[in-house]
Design an enzyme around this catalytic site. Structure first.
Site, PDB file in Angstrom:
ATOM      1  N   CYS A 211       0.854  -1.190   0.000  1.00 42.65           N
ATOM      2  CA  CYS A 211       0.000   0.000   0.000  1.00 42.65           C
ATOM      3  C   CYS A 211       0.890   1.240   0.000  1.00 42.65           C
ATOM      4  CB  CYS A 211      -0.856  -0.014   1.269  1.00 42.65           C
ATOM      5  SG  CYS A 211      -1.835   1.482   1.488  1.00 42.65           S
TER       6      CYS A 211
ATOM      7  N   CYS B  29      -1.093   3.776  -6.322  1.00 42.72           N
ATOM      8  CA  CYS B  29      -1.939   3.098  -5.346  1.00 42.72           C
ATOM      9  C   CYS B  29      -2.067   1.673  -5.846  1.00 42.72           C
ATOM     10  CB  CYS B  29      -3.308   3.775  -5.278  1.00 42.72           C
ATOM     11  SG  CYS B  29      -4.552   2.813  -4.385  1.00 42.72           S
TER      12      CYS B  29
HETATM   13  N1  DGL Z   1      -4.001   0.383  -1.804  1.00 51.14           N
HETATM   14  C1  DGL Z   1      -3.706   1.592  -1.129  1.00 51.14           C
HETATM   15  C2  DGL Z   1      -2.519   2.327  -1.741  1.00 51.14           C
HETATM   16  O1  DGL Z   1      -1.697   1.719  -2.376  1.00 51.14           O
HETATM   17  C3  DGL Z   1      -4.694   2.578  -0.649  1.00 51.14           C
HETATM   18  C4  DGL Z   1      -6.146   2.559  -0.847  1.00 51.14           C
HETATM   19  C5  DGL Z   1      -6.805   3.268   0.309  1.00 51.14           C
HETATM   20  O2  DGL Z   1      -6.966   4.498   0.255  1.00 51.14           O
HETATM   21  O3  DGL Z   1      -7.102   2.565   1.278  1.00 51.14           O
HETATM   22  O4  DGL Z   1      -2.363   3.502  -1.568  1.00 51.14           O
END
Ligand code: DGL
Length: 261
Positions: A72, A186
């Site tokens: 993430c 993301c």
């Molecule tokens: N998958 C996450 C990222 O890479 C974030 C998504 C969220 O805002 O929870 O930033």
């Protein structure tokens, strides 16, 4: 055989898991989707750090992984230092592919598509300052795209117009040059990459950090032993929800067994 804990706010980290699995098919994986706190992109900084450090520390105690992968970007912009201070195993984070974009862009005009959290962080701006000198970089905060990616995998895709409007600010034509690369900053966004490509006003390179994360895992823990049996995987949702049928199929395709806890 290695044991990995992979953590994201939802199913976005599956795009990272796919690459890790290609590199280390023998890994035994616990994937935790912290959907009780989704979206991380909207959380205050202190709340995000406290949540991820506590969650990861508890899971490490319970599961004893060889490494933790924070799949993430939003969490990685803040939690890597406190996590490394707290945990005794290596922590691999997710860094937006700004350096590769600067290298790949011919027009020297590229965009970074991110959650509002990632777009606002000093961490992201510092990466741009350090690696994209001489490039014109457009930082685009997308408040709902991670939720749209969740919907896509859950079998309720959002309409084309909604996605086209979300990516439109990434496409800049100015002084005779156009954006030629977009950083998917993301881990949810690669789940929508095929739709983005179909909706883009002109073709660009879409950059996903997942292969680099898998390479980092291999550099820390080594290559797979070719004779090792394929590893297994388990997924847990911190909300306690059970996945609906389309999502269950996507998880099954990744050999991830659902566990209530
Ligand atoms: N998958 C996450 C990222 O890479 C974030 C998504 C969220 O805002 O929870 O930033």
């Amino acid at each position: 055989m290695i044991r990995l804990l992979v953590l994201d706010s939802g199913v976005g980290g599956l795009t990272v898991l796919d690459e890790i699995r290609r590199a280390r098919p023998d890994a035994e994986v616990l994937y935790v989707a912290d959907d009780a706190f989704f979206p991380y992109g909207a959380l205050a900084e202190d709340a995000l750090v406290a949540r991820v450090v506590e969650l990861a520390a508890g899971l490490c105690e319970e599961w004893r992984p060889d490494a933790v992968v924070i799949a993430c970007n939003t969490a990685s912009t803040l939690v890597l230092d406190p996590l490394r201070a707290r945990l005794s195993v290596p922590v691999v984070g997710t860094v937006p592919a700004i350096k590769p974009a600067a290298a790949a862009s011919q027009s020297k005009r590229f965009s970074v598509l991110a959650t509002p959290g990632t777009a606002a962080r000093d961490y992201t701006r510092a990466l741009i300052a350090a690696h994209a000198a001489g490039c014109d970089v457009t930082l685009v905060a997308a408040p709902a795209l991670a939720a749209h990616a969740e919907a896509e995998l859950a079998g309720t895709p959002v309409p084309d117009e909604t996605l086209a409007a979300a990516i439109a600010p990434c496409f800049v034509a100015r002084n005779g040059t156009r954006t030629d690369a977009v950083v998917l900053a993301c881990t949810h966004y690669p789940l929508l990459a095929a739709r983005f490509a179909g909706l883009a006003p002109w073709p660009v390179a879409w950059l996903d950090p997942a292969p680099a994360i898998a390479r980092r895992v291999v550099s820390l823990l080594g290559d797979a032993d070719g004779s090792a049996p394929a590893g297994s995987g388990t997924i847990r949702f911190t909300s306690g929800r059970a996945p609906g049928a389309p999502l269950a199929r996507a998880l099954e395709a990744r050999a991830l067994a659902f566990a209530h806890r």
